[in-house]
Design a protein around this motif. Sequence first.
Motif, mmCIF file in Angstrom:
data_model
loop_
_atom_site.group_PDB
_atom_site.id
_atom_site.type_symbol
_atom_site.label_atom_id
_atom_site.label_comp_id
_atom_site.label_asym_id
_atom_site.label_seq_id
_atom_site.Cartn_x
_atom_site.Cartn_y
_atom_site.Cartn_z
ATOM 1 N N ASN A 271 0.842 -1.189 0.000
ATOM 2 C CA ASN A 271 0.000 0.000 0.000
ATOM 3 C C ASN A 271 0.881 1.243 0.000
ATOM 4 O O ASN A 271 1.720 1.413 0.888
ATOM 5 N N ASP A 273 0.367 4.112 0.922
ATOM 6 C CA ASP A 273 0.203 4.933 2.117
ATOM 7 C C ASP A 273 0.916 4.344 3.332
ATOM 8 O O ASP A 273 0.837 4.914 4.425
ATOM 9 N N SER A 274 1.599 3.208 3.144
ATOM 10 C CA SER A 274 2.228 2.525 4.286
ATOM 11 C C SER A 274 3.758 2.537 4.218
ATOM 12 O O SER A 274 4.405 1.887 5.037
ATOM 13 N N HIS A 277 6.773 7.395 6.710
ATOM 14 C CA HIS A 277 6.127 7.759 7.969
ATOM 15 C C HIS A 277 6.819 8.960 8.605
ATOM 16 O O HIS A 277 7.973 9.277 8.292
ATOM 17 N N PHE A 402 -0.261 14.881 2.827
ATOM 18 C CA PHE A 402 -1.524 15.560 3.088
ATOM 19 C C PHE A 402 -1.455 16.158 4.497
ATOM 20 O O PHE A 402 -1.300 15.428 5.480
ATOM 21 N N ASP A 404 -3.273 18.758 7.360
ATOM 22 C CA ASP A 404 -4.559 19.377 7.666
ATOM 23 C C ASP A 404 -4.399 20.848 8.047
ATOM 24 O O ASP A 404 -3.299 21.405 8.006
ATOM 25 N N ARG A 410 -1.680 13.937 7.836
ATOM 26 C CA ARG A 410 -2.765 12.972 7.935
ATOM 27 C C ARG A 410 -2.590 11.784 6.998
ATOM 28 O O ARG A 410 -3.206 10.739 7.183
ATOM 29 N N ARG A 411 -1.760 11.960 5.982
ATOM 30 C CA ARG A 411 -1.551 10.868 5.026
ATOM 31 C C ARG A 411 -0.276 11.141 4.250
ATOM 32 O O ARG A 411 0.025 12.292 3.909
ATOM 33 N N ILE A 412 0.505 10.098 3.970
ATOM 34 C CA ILE A 412 1.701 10.213 3.131
ATOM 35 C C ILE A 412 1.607 9.146 2.044
ATOM 36 O O ILE A 412 1.608 7.950 2.336
ATOM 37 N N HIS A 413 1.541 9.599 0.793
ATOM 38 C CA HIS A 413 1.389 8.695 -0.345
ATOM 39 C C HIS A 413 2.718 8.625 -1.098
ATOM 40 O O HIS A 413 3.176 9.620 -1.669
ATOM 41 N N GLY A 430 -9.374 7.930 -4.207
ATOM 42 C CA GLY A 430 -8.872 8.049 -2.845
ATOM 43 C C GLY A 430 -8.427 9.462 -2.519
ATOM 44 O O GLY A 430 -8.619 9.950 -1.393
ATOM 45 N N THR A 434 -9.957 11.904 0.475
ATOM 46 C CA THR A 434 -9.120 12.504 1.530
ATOM 47 C C THR A 434 -9.281 14.012 1.566
ATOM 48 O O THR A 434 -9.418 14.612 2.642
#
Length: 445
Positions: A271, A273-274, A277, A402, A404, A410-413, A430, A434
């Motif tokens: 994924n 997004d995983s 970090h 991403f 906020d 909130r998210r790292i792609h 997706g 988001t």
Amino acid sequence: MKKMFLFSMLAALATLAGCFVMPHPYTGLAPGPWRAVLKLDPKPITPNPKGEPLPEKVNYEFEEVTEGELPFLFEVVYDSETDFHLDIINGEERIRVDDITFGRDIRTAKDTILIRFPVFDSYISAIVESNIMEGLWVVNYRENYSIPFVAYFGKDYRFSSLKKEPVADISGRWETTFEPEDEDPYKAVGEFTQSGNRLSGTFLTETGDYRYLEGTIQADKIYLSTFDGAHAFLFEGKILNDGSMIGSFRSGSHFRSVWEARRNSEFALSNPDSLTHLMPGVTDFNFSFPNPDGKMVSLSDPAYQGKVKLVQIMGTWCPNCRDETHFLKEYLDAHPDQDLAVIGLSFERYDDESRSMAAIRTFREKMALPYEVLLAGNYNKGDAAVRLPMLDRVMSYPTLIFVDRNNRVRRIHTGFSGPATKEYESFKAGFQKTIEQLTGEQTTQ
């Protein structure tokens, strides 16, 4: 702007006198299809890049029949009686190139052409004679990097005009391993679409995709290539008796690899997004880097306060980054009232800051970007990790973060599966979800 220097005074006078017949009605290259070839090192790729034999389980005999020739197609299109552009063709993709100079070189008395790819800081320089172009593709950001180039008018096949009956239809999804016998092999997904002898597709990795590949399948051999002004990829493969494939991959003149693949419709990569970090204990996300005008820009600047932010880790030299940038620009254009800001953090190949800034400025202008792109550092991923210490690593260009309204990540792609892949529509859905979630939230005090 293109500059035309085609007619000498002698030719003009002869025409007026009625004794000179123009061989063609156009003032530059012949309009229509051209077949181009980049001539790589003809030395075949060995089963192991180090020259060692592979273990018996993957031993094979792969005949490399292109002799290192990487083909691509383009079309010359006239916009007026004097001005023309090129459309480079890779499968469904058309890349318009209009930064062209054509004319007579007074030193050689021969027609010459200069085709520039300013976003990628590369160019093709060639002599044009009898509807043949011959010269070099030059990449400025690599030291002494050039590849011989030749193109022929009127040829519209990529690899071959032969139509040998394929031994199989390889359409579908393939579990692929690059450098299978290396200490650090890496996985990919091969996506192929076959129609008779015509073949198209791409390879997806955890850091991005190889964009639009196009080619042919002849009996048990497959051939795919792409050229976009920045990267030149050549894939050759052989279908084995058990239905698996094995082959070679070249990236320009500097990289060679081996790959193997087995049909597997269920295989998936990690994924995206995983993979990247925040470091433990990091809550707020911030940075300060200069834009091409020398102004320092920070995520904490008033212009970004209370907004949802997208931070794009990228490089102007990176085609996947350009694909993602194009998507972001289209999204902003389609949602002008959304409280959303984008900032690009560019890691460039140049050690010289002025050249890096020039590359960013050109990128912004050519892409018509409505947001800042900052010079964050050198493209070396180790340097990128130092410049962004709040991340555990920088694994891929691009990486989209991403943030906020309260500057919390909130998210790292990681990576980008672009329009050449079947994952693209899933990414867009997706992304939309988001953004709607984050823009619907309020700022906390």
